[in-house]
Design a protein around this motif. Structure first.
Motif, PDB file in Angstrom:
ATOM      1  N   TRP A 228      -5.738   3.674 -10.310  1.00  0.00           N
ATOM      2  CA  TRP A 228      -6.553   4.767  -9.782  1.00  0.00           C
ATOM      3  C   TRP A 228      -7.841   4.866 -10.605  1.00  0.00           C
ATOM      4  O   TRP A 228      -7.781   4.992 -11.832  1.00  0.00           O
ATOM      5  CB  TRP A 228      -5.788   6.087  -9.863  1.00  0.00           C
ATOM      6  CG  TRP A 228      -6.509   7.209  -9.202  1.00  0.00           C
ATOM      7  CD1 TRP A 228      -7.391   8.074  -9.769  1.00  0.00           C
ATOM      8  CD2 TRP A 228      -6.437   7.563  -7.821  1.00  0.00           C
ATOM      9  NE1 TRP A 228      -7.874   8.951  -8.828  1.00  0.00           N
ATOM     10  CE2 TRP A 228      -7.305   8.650  -7.616  1.00  0.00           C
ATOM     11  CE3 TRP A 228      -5.724   7.053  -6.718  1.00  0.00           C
ATOM     12  CZ2 TRP A 228      -7.477   9.262  -6.367  1.00  0.00           C
ATOM     13  CZ3 TRP A 228      -5.901   7.657  -5.484  1.00  0.00           C
ATOM     14  CH2 TRP A 228      -6.761   8.746  -5.328  1.00  0.00           C
ATOM     15  N   GLU A 230     -10.934   6.563  -9.103  1.00  0.00           N
ATOM     16  CA  GLU A 230     -11.922   7.334  -8.351  1.00  0.00           C
ATOM     17  C   GLU A 230     -12.868   8.045  -9.323  1.00  0.00           C
ATOM     18  O   GLU A 230     -12.429   8.647 -10.289  1.00  0.00           O
ATOM     19  CB  GLU A 230     -11.220   8.379  -7.474  1.00  0.00           C
ATOM     20  CG  GLU A 230     -12.176   9.099  -6.534  1.00  0.00           C
ATOM     21  CD  GLU A 230     -11.460  10.132  -5.661  1.00  0.00           C
ATOM     22  OE1 GLU A 230     -10.412  10.644  -6.077  1.00  0.00           O
ATOM     23  OE2 GLU A 230     -11.981  10.421  -4.560  1.00  0.00           O
ATOM     24  N   ASP A 260      -6.877  14.106  -5.748  1.00  0.00           N
ATOM     25  CA  ASP A 260      -8.082  13.283  -5.684  1.00  0.00           C
ATOM     26  C   ASP A 260      -9.323  14.164  -5.598  1.00  0.00           C
ATOM     27  O   ASP A 260      -9.216  15.398  -5.623  1.00  0.00           O
ATOM     28  CB  ASP A 260      -7.992  12.285  -4.525  1.00  0.00           C
ATOM     29  CG  ASP A 260      -7.970  12.956  -3.154  1.00  0.00           C
ATOM     30  OD1 ASP A 260      -8.298  14.172  -3.059  1.00  0.00           O
ATOM     31  OD2 ASP A 260      -7.635  12.273  -2.177  1.00  0.00           O
ATOM     32  N   LYS A 273     -11.211   4.220  -4.336  1.00  0.00           N
ATOM     33  CA  LYS A 273     -10.378   4.961  -5.283  1.00  0.00           C
ATOM     34  C   LYS A 273      -9.537   4.039  -6.159  1.00  0.00           C
ATOM     35  O   LYS A 273      -9.093   4.425  -7.238  1.00  0.00           O
ATOM     36  CB  LYS A 273      -9.451   5.928  -4.535  1.00  0.00           C
ATOM     37  CG  LYS A 273     -10.190   7.022  -3.778  1.00  0.00           C
ATOM     38  CD  LYS A 273      -9.224   7.805  -2.910  1.00  0.00           C
ATOM     39  CE  LYS A 273      -9.962   8.716  -1.942  1.00  0.00           C
ATOM     40  NZ  LYS A 273      -9.031   9.382  -1.020  1.00  0.00           N
TER      41      LYS A 273
END
Ligand SMILES: *[C@@H]1O[C@H](CO)[C@@H](O)[C@H](O)[C@H]1NC(C)=O
Ligand SMILES: *[C@@H]1O[C@H](CO)[C@@H](O)[C@H](O)[C@H]1NC(C)=O
Ligand SMILES: *[C@@H]1O[C@H](CO)[C@@H](O)[C@H](O)[C@H]1NC(C)=O
Ligand SMILES: *[C@@H]1O[C@H](CO)[C@@H](O)[C@H](O)[C@H]1NC(C)=O
Ligand SMILES: *[C@@H]1O[C@H](CO)[C@@H](O)[C@H](O)[C@H]1NC(C)=O
Length: 420
Positions: A228, A230, A260, A273
């Motif tokens: 991950w 993002e 998120d 992401k």
């Protein structure tokens, strides 16, 4: 008899609105039982909380045992593109009835261009509110001809299409530097991890494929799991990445928790992401493109796929741009096509059975009674913002009991929040 078939096709599309990628080169094109053929939909069921043996290539219902017909495969033109169809049933694609029951959409129906359902679109079951929320899907390739030799560690994501699944027809780009496949072809895979809007499952299905028009023999690098990243691109996995495997009982390769940037529960989707660019993944090679004396690609390109430019002549006019940023040059150097087939050292590393409770809703959500539950529940995505009826959820018949268990566990945990 024709009427019977028609009725059947309409009916199946409505009942099972899950989605899969369709192409003559797919496994399970005709389903996993006799008599389905043009109306098959065994491949569309989502994969959730399964053993590795069951989720890998959709073995849960035997789809990996039904290869495409001899000579059928996806042609991957190096530097070009290829087309697949996303559909809820083979009947809703061009592969059945001459396309009679298909539309621009995956289920044969018609919807507005700006189709938007704030509580999530469920027909077709694309796990999104609208196009901009569609998660993204990916194709990966393994330079193995035997599907049994493919592992998470030699299956490399080479193309991503953002904002899919959405319409039926999807075009994916192929990196210009893709080396040729072994004489027996390659195995490809399609993957999709939905972005909330239902059970947090995944899709994983096999194809036969071949690269045509290669101008480089540099092999792909060993892929690493994506992470991950993002709003923090520096944290992304650089270079070749594995497909995304999550919320299974074994061999997950990513775990996420929390929210998120949009305020939804994190879902590890094929997009920025996780550090996946839209289009061809040009950073997946073990070194710079090299146009050695490639010979193994010529000739045997008799696939069913149109548009194949099979000639692999010496033209070394490889557009060099493709290989920038490949920070993944492990052991560079040798780039003969035969070096592509390195499975022997592919003993899976222990991406151990991380307790799936790691995937549950963020601990901030008043769920301190969770302790001690193992593999308890689908992580109830969206419970803050969205409600769903049980019917909206991807319920694979196989795992229905599992889901109901999950629902109960969820209700136990989230007493304050509305159930679904
Ligand atoms: C798409 O859905 C998201 C989430 O509901 C919403 O924020 C966004 O405004 C929608 N976009 C369009 C174009 O409707
Ligand atoms: C193939 O083997 C080479 C040399 O061991 C390694 O650098 C490369 O990452 C491997 N590629 C794959 C896809 O396993
Ligand atoms: C984080 O990334 C999202 C897109 O993934 C973007 O919409 C948002 O503006 C970003 N936020 C910040 C603070 O950069
Ligand atoms: C399991 O997940 C946790 C957190 O999500 C992670 O820190 C840990 O490394 C994972 N374990 C393994 C064996 O990968
Ligand atoms: C893999 O992980 C499991 C669970 O953590 C552990 O019991 C097992 O010994 C590991 N296997 C190897 C080969 O490391």
């Amino acid at each position: 008899m024709l009427k019977t078939l028609l009725g059947a096709s309409l009916c199946f599309g409505v009942v099972h609105a899950h989605l899969a990628a369709w192409h003559k080169g797919m496994y399970c094109l005709n389903g996993n039982k006799a008599g389905q053929d043009l109306n098959s939909y065994d491949i569309v069921t989502p994969l959730y909380q399964l053993s590795f043996n069951d989720w890998w290539f959709h073995h849960v219902n035997g789809c990996d045992n039904y290869p495409p017909a001899d000579g059928d495969y996806i042609n991957l033109p190096a530097g070009g593109s290829f087309t697949i169809e996303i559909g809820s049933n083979r009947a809703k694609t061009s592969l059945s009835y001459g396309g009679r029951d298909m539309s621009d959409w995956p289920d044969g129906n018609t919807y507005p261009e700006d189709y938007n359902v704030p509580s999530c679109i469920t027909s077709p079951n694309m796990h999104a509110q609208n196009r901009s929320m569609a998660a993204g899907t990916a194709f990966a390739i393994s330079y193995q001809s035997d599907i049994k030799a493919v592992t998470p560690e030699n299956l490399v994501v080479f193309s991503v299409r953002y904002n899919t699944p959405w319409k039926r027809v999807v075009v994916y780009d192929v990196p210009a530097a893709m080396p040729p496949c072994p004489a027996g072809g390659c195995i490809c895979a399609w993957g999709w991890v939905p972005n909330n809007c239902g059970q947090p499952n995944m899709y994983h299905q096999p194809f036969r494929c071949r690269v045509s028009g290669s101008t480089s023999n540099t092999p792909l690098a060993a892929p690493k799991p994506p992470v991950w990243c993002e709003n923090n691109s520096g944290a992304c996995t650089k270079g070749a990445k594995q497909m995304v495997y999550w919320n299974q009982n074994e061999r997950n390769n990513i775990w996420v928790s929390g929210y998120d940037a949009a305020g939804d529960f994190k879902s590890p989707t094929y997009n920025a992401k996780l550090g996946f660019k839209d289009g061809a993944q040009n950073d997946i090679f073990a070194g710079p493109a090299s146009s050695g004396s490639s010979s193994s690609n010529s000739g045997s390109n008799s696939g069913s796929n149109s548009g194949s430019s099979s000639s692999n002549g010496g033209s070394s006019s490889n557009s060099g741009s493709s290989n920038s940023g490949s920070s993944n040059s492990g052991s560079s150097g040798s780039s003969s096509p035969s070096s592509n087939s390195n499975t022997s050292n592919d003993t899976p590393t222990n991406t151990s059975n991380n307790d799936t409770t790691n995937n549950l809703a963020p601990s901030s959500s008043s769920s301190s009674t969770t302790s001690g539950q193992k593999n308890s529940a689908p992580s109830c995505q969206n419970k803050r913002r969205r409600r769903r009826s049980l019917l909206d959820i991807d319920v694979s018949p196989i795992k229905r009991s599992n889901l109901i268990e999950g629902v109960k566990a969820h209700r136990r945990r989230a007493s304050a929040a509305p159930a679904w």
